[in-house]
Write an enzyme that holds these catalytic residues in place. Structure first.
Site, PDB file in Angstrom:
ATOM      1  CG  MET A  10      -1.827  -1.231   1.304  1.00  0.00           C
ATOM      2  SD  MET A  10      -2.569  -1.453   2.935  1.00  0.00           S
ATOM      3  CE  MET A  10      -1.187  -2.121   3.879  1.00  0.00           C
ATOM      4  CD  GLN A  52      -6.726   4.271   1.236  1.00  0.00           C
ATOM      5  OE1 GLN A  52      -6.484   4.879   0.181  1.00  0.00           O
ATOM      6  NE2 GLN A  52      -5.772   3.852   2.040  1.00  0.00           N
ATOM      7  CB  THR A  83       0.474   2.354   4.418  1.00  0.00           C
ATOM      8  OG1 THR A  83      -0.395   3.476   4.256  1.00  0.00           O
ATOM      9  CG2 THR A  83      -0.323   1.250   5.090  1.00  0.00           C
ATOM     10  CB  THR A  85      -3.314   6.321   4.658  1.00  0.00           C
ATOM     11  OG1 THR A  85      -2.712   7.505   4.125  1.00  0.00           O
ATOM     12  CG2 THR A  85      -4.828   6.438   4.566  1.00  0.00           C
ATOM     13  CB  CYS A 197       2.497   9.634   2.355  1.00  0.00           C
ATOM     14  SG  CYS A 197       1.894   8.401   1.188  1.00  0.00           S
ATOM     15  CD  GLU A 199       3.201   5.279  -1.229  1.00  0.00           C
ATOM     16  OE1 GLU A 199       2.962   4.066  -1.200  1.00  0.00           O
ATOM     17  OE2 GLU A 199       2.675   6.096  -0.453  1.00  0.00           O
TER      18      GLU A 199
END
Length: 230
Positions: A10, A52, A83, A85, A197, A199
């Site tokens: 994710m 989400q 992740t 989130t 986050c 990423e």
């Protein structure tokens, strides 16, 4: 050495970073040919992303709780959700398993507290920046003051994550937008900025700015190495 459980996928782009960072950390800590003992389940992110944005967090919890149970059955001694989130459903995941959860916000806050940072900027998905499950934990448990970008910039941050970084696209124009927002947070009083986050570290590194950055992927991975080797 303990076995690290990774609830991954994710996105897989950031999960690859976890795998690399954890193994590098084990190598640096133990030397020789040591590598990490890892039990990983990597989920399909597409249905989770759709849930989400529908606000169906119970649906996402069902998927992740099932994956977490498989990780525990595979022999993991503790679990990381790879992740930020999806720590929205960390309480449900904790209830579904009997092994400890290494919470990403705790690892991040401990890093900030160790540096005596009290006011911090937060970048992440709109869910992470706007809802209480993450910044509320930083504020209530650790006494940190958390600043977030304005509404327009929160949308920029969110859209780049889902439309670019999760697809492996790293664009110079987006990098400049992020750096502008980081500078704005610094000017507004942030002593550091959380790359909240997993990423974002693909796009922004410490060498890009004089503002202190806290990369949650790296901090979380470092803490996992510490737990695995203590």
């Amino acid at each position: 050495m303990k076995t690290i459980g990774l609830l991954a996928g994710m996105s897989w782009e950031s999960s690859a970073g976890y795998y690399r960072s954890i193994n590098q950390g084990i190598k640096d800590t133990l030397g020789g040919l040591h590598s990490a003992k890892i039990a990983m389940v990597s989920v399909d992110f597409d249905p989770i992303e759709k849930l989400q944005h529908k606000g169906d967090w119970a649906g996402t919890a069902d998927i992740l709780c099932d994956a977490a149970k498989h990780i525990e059955l595979a022999g993991a001694d503790f679990l990381l959700i790879c992740t930020n989130t999806m720590h929205k459903v960390a309480p449900q995941i904790e209830q579904a398993i009997d092994i400890p959860l290494l919470h990403i916000a705790d690892a991040t806050a401990e890093e900030l507290v160790s540096k005596n940072i009290k006011t911090v900027g937060l970048l992440g998905t709109s869910f992470t920046m706007e809802q209480a499950f993450y910044k509320g934990r930083l504020q209530d448990k650790y006494g940190l003051t958390v600043l977030t970008p304005n509404e327009t910039d929160r949308k920029v941050i969110h859209d780049v994550i889902y439309n670019e970084l999760c697809l492996g696209h790293v664009l110079p124009a987006s990098k400049q937008q992020y750096l502008r927002i980081i500078n704005d947070l610094s000017h507004n009083g942030a002593e550091a900025v959380i790359l909240g986050c997993t990423e974002i570290g693909m796009l922004i590194q410490q060498s890009d700015t004089d503002v202190t950055l806290v990369d949650t992927t790296q901090v979380h991975a470092n803490k996992a190495v510490e737990w695995a080797t203590k």
